[in-house]
Design a protein around this motif. Sequence first.
Motif, mmCIF file in Angstrom:
data_model
loop_
_atom_site.group_PDB
_atom_site.id
_atom_site.type_symbol
_atom_site.label_atom_id
_atom_site.label_comp_id
_atom_site.label_asym_id
_atom_site.label_seq_id
_atom_site.Cartn_x
_atom_site.Cartn_y
_atom_site.Cartn_z
ATOM 1 N N SER A 84 43.385 44.860 49.476
ATOM 2 C CA SER A 84 43.078 44.804 48.047
ATOM 3 C C SER A 84 43.223 46.177 47.406
ATOM 4 C CB SER A 84 41.679 44.225 47.801
ATOM 5 O OG SER A 84 40.699 45.138 48.180
ATOM 6 N N GLU B 154 45.612 47.138 44.264
ATOM 7 C CA GLU B 154 45.111 47.888 43.111
ATOM 8 C C GLU B 154 46.042 49.057 42.797
ATOM 9 O OE1 GLU B 154 41.846 48.479 40.334
ATOM 10 O OE2 GLU B 154 42.187 46.884 41.786
ATOM 11 N N ARG C 155 43.378 51.008 30.469
ATOM 12 C CA ARG C 155 42.744 49.755 30.844
ATOM 13 C C ARG C 155 41.455 49.623 30.040
ATOM 14 N NH1 ARG C 155 42.796 47.508 36.261
ATOM 15 N NH2 ARG C 155 41.401 45.746 36.276
ATOM 16 N N HIS D 124 45.819 40.811 30.073
ATOM 17 C CA HIS D 124 44.887 39.697 29.875
ATOM 18 C C HIS D 124 44.823 39.390 28.390
ATOM 19 C CE1 HIS D 124 43.030 39.504 33.918
ATOM 20 N NE2 HIS D 124 43.421 40.762 33.977
ATOM 21 N N ILE E 239 47.834 36.829 31.495
ATOM 22 C CA ILE E 239 46.792 35.934 31.998
ATOM 23 C C ILE E 239 45.960 35.435 30.827
ATOM 24 C CG2 ILE E 239 44.717 35.794 33.424
ATOM 25 C CD1 ILE E 239 46.020 37.645 35.361
ATOM 26 N N LYS F 231 48.316 31.311 33.619
ATOM 27 C CA LYS F 231 49.068 32.544 33.417
ATOM 28 C C LYS F 231 50.560 32.295 33.288
ATOM 29 C CE LYS F 231 49.101 33.538 38.357
ATOM 30 N NZ LYS F 231 48.550 34.388 39.374
ATOM 31 N N ASP G 263 45.356 27.073 35.535
ATOM 32 C CA ASP G 263 44.227 27.330 36.426
ATOM 33 C C ASP G 263 43.871 26.100 37.226
ATOM 34 O OD1 ASP G 263 43.851 29.880 35.945
ATOM 35 O OD2 ASP G 263 42.157 29.678 34.589
ATOM 36 N N GLU H 72 34.731 46.543 38.229
ATOM 37 C CA GLU H 72 35.709 45.490 38.500
ATOM 38 C C GLU H 72 36.497 45.689 39.781
ATOM 39 O OE1 GLU H 72 39.342 43.062 36.819
ATOM 40 O OE2 GLU H 72 39.287 44.889 37.989
ATOM 41 N N ARG I 155 36.545 42.895 42.629
ATOM 42 C CA ARG I 155 37.825 42.278 43.004
ATOM 43 C C ARG I 155 38.073 42.424 44.511
ATOM 44 N NH1 ARG I 155 42.290 40.644 40.220
ATOM 45 N NH2 ARG I 155 41.370 41.329 38.265
ATOM 46 N N ALA J 23 46.648 36.347 45.086
ATOM 47 C CA ALA J 23 46.724 35.454 43.926
ATOM 48 C C ALA J 23 45.437 34.631 43.810
ATOM 49 C CB ALA J 23 47.935 34.532 44.043
ATOM 50 N N ASP K 27 42.845 36.770 42.284
ATOM 51 C CA ASP K 27 43.011 36.860 40.823
ATOM 52 C C ASP K 27 42.383 35.651 40.142
ATOM 53 O OD1 ASP K 27 44.344 39.219 40.941
ATOM 54 O OD2 ASP K 27 46.353 38.354 40.790
ATOM 55 N N ASP K 28 42.677 34.480 40.697
ATOM 56 C CA ASP K 28 42.144 33.252 40.098
ATOM 57 C C ASP K 28 40.621 33.267 40.085
ATOM 58 O OD1 ASP K 28 44.694 32.447 39.803
ATOM 59 O OD2 ASP K 28 44.696 30.991 41.432
ATOM 60 N N GLN L 282 39.020 35.760 37.597
ATOM 61 C CA GLN L 282 38.976 35.317 36.198
ATOM 62 C C GLN L 282 37.705 34.526 35.931
ATOM 63 O OE1 GLN L 282 42.354 33.428 34.223
ATOM 64 N NE2 GLN L 282 43.638 34.234 35.852
ATOM 65 N N GLU L 283 37.403 33.633 36.858
ATOM 66 C CA GLU L 283 36.215 32.809 36.668
ATOM 67 C C GLU L 283 34.943 33.637 36.794
ATOM 68 O OE1 GLU L 283 35.907 29.105 38.456
ATOM 69 O OE2 GLU L 283 38.069 28.724 38.476
ATOM 70 N N TRP M 277 29.998 37.305 31.962
ATOM 71 C CA TRP M 277 29.753 37.473 30.527
ATOM 72 C C TRP M 277 28.755 36.426 30.033
ATOM 73 C CZ3 TRP M 277 28.756 39.900 26.498
ATOM 74 C CH2 TRP M 277 28.970 39.434 25.215
#
Lengths: 487, 177
Positions: free
Chosen positions: A45, A49, A120, A157, A177, A182, A214, B20, B24, B35, B38-39, B42-43, B49
């Motif tokens: 990861s 990044e 960002r 995004h 996205i 996306k 999604d 973040e 992540r 991938a 990423d999905d 998002q959720e 929030w």
Amino acid sequence: MNLDELANRYLDGQASAEEVLQLDHLLRTQAASRRHFADLANLDSALAEQAAGWEPQPLSKPAPAKPLRTAPSRLCLAAAATIAVLITSAWWWQSSTHIYATVARGIGLTEFPQGMEIYRKHYSIQSGTVEFITARGARVVIEAPASFQFASAQLLHLKQGRLAADVPPAAKGFTVITPTGKAVDLGTKFGVDVPADGQAEIHVFQGEVIAQSDKGGKRQSLRDGEAYSLQSGAGAAREIRSAAFIQPDEMQALQAALTSGQRARSDAAIAALRQDESLIALLDFEEETLPSGTFRMTQGRWPGSRAPEFVHVGDHMKLTAGGNGRSWPQLTLAAWVRLDRLGQPYQSLYHTDGWDEDKPGQVHWMINRDSTMRLALKHNTLAPGAVEKQGFPDSLTPVLPEQGRWVHLAVVYDAPAATVRFYLNGRFDKETRQATAHPALLGPAQIGNWNSKDRKLSGRVDELILLGRAMTDDEIRALFDAGNPYH
Amino acid sequence: MSPAETEQHQRFLRALTAHEPAVRAYVRRLVPSRADADDVMQEVAIVLWDKFGEFREGAEFRPWAFSIARFKVLSWLRDKGRDRLVLSEEVVDLMAEENALDETRLERQRRALEACTQKLEPDQRQLLMQAYQPQASIQNIATTSGRTVAGFYQWLHRIRRLLQDCVQRELAKEEPS
């Protein structure tokens, strides 16, 4: 297979079912394996990044194969290595400051001065339109109201708003996205529309884009002229609405007009028209209270102004004006229109309710299937020798340029003179003579979508005018000149 | 938005932006592919929030975000488990727990990696970064680099091992001897 191999294959999506089971067993039973696996996945990861902020740099050609033996050559080699390290550090420093895009131009807003660097960070805009150039050279136009964040030069995004992207080969893979899925570009021009409520849509103008909804939606390949709605789960095909997006090449003309004070001229012209004794209705959609109906409010033809948008069959706005038993021997209809798509079915601009045998003079104003304009009045007939094939006065020039832009449409009806005169962008297009010419009958009417079967409007309307007299050629020209959002 | 809401929103964005990458990476360690991460992310962001109102001022954002991410990963696994090759929920839950406790070490690894990728040959680093681009086609990258797909994955594994070793060395340097 040992843990390291299994873990690597799993992380690359290469592991078979049996290998996943083996890995699962190792991880379940050995804390040390879990720790090792976590390290590997963590590395994976972190690399992703880094790659997100990575810019490709030109590689120097490898040295010729011939071995270098002399001392001076070694020195050269050492020097070259030093330079390579310096270049690498410079690159590293640059990429670690992470400028993902710069502002090419912003219109109708002050938050994005030209040249501003975009990092960002989340941005929200209530009005206006801004154009970015990403670090990889993609041009991205975002129209308010919008809320967005560049996560890298290649990843944007878009929580809300309307976006048009022109992506050169160097930026292939640029990804947008949205809250419901996306879009991954494969070298192309495309648009993404994310309304405040509802599903995001992808529209491909040129090239190819991969759309993925999604929650397990299949990857969908979209090509020129195709559109797709991103829904949770399976998405769905949509009609292309190419003109619903302000493209990079339109921005310049819009900005030039604003800079030259065109907005003020337009406001002055509208204020003058409001004093015209013959004015029946003037909708510039800037008032707080809007007529009822089903429509979306979007940006008008000035960045920061408002206009209703009609998207689906059935979308419309109600307008009751010029009724109460009155009829109009002379009538001028004019509007700025931004049509999303051409062709079938009819695009309804202004239709009085009904088309009744006992109401001669009822007015229906629309765009035909061949994208000429039509003004039909109930029970009117064409003068002998008319070239019209369908029995109604039609304009000559197709009113819609292929490229999406605001266009000014006007028609002047004169019953005593028995004429219908069409205008496109202020220019006289054609006159049709009538044999029977009833005074125009208005009253309850709809903007957009008259008949749920064959007539809709797909696009935006701004500054709609109904005037109870015949405007002259010069007046129409002046109306266009004053209201033209382009320079 | 009212001024209070705007303020709250800004507070949230500051916290999310700061944490973040860690969240992540946490998700990435628990799902099969980037991938997928990423999905799920998002959720996770949406839930964070939504629930930010319940978040106590002064509490730590990261453990709170981890707990929500853990929950989201598990429900994602339940959705996907039938048609995807994924690790069992039991293992994922165990790792989620352990990883959260181990975050300091993992974050130091991620920071150390920056120095390590710089030590790669430029063309190796370029190839590696290409392979990690979102939506990269390994097939194409393998072909252009003159390798078979299997050969390319072998190369990728070797590079990762090199980097892993380098990270260990970098961290050892930091330890007071």
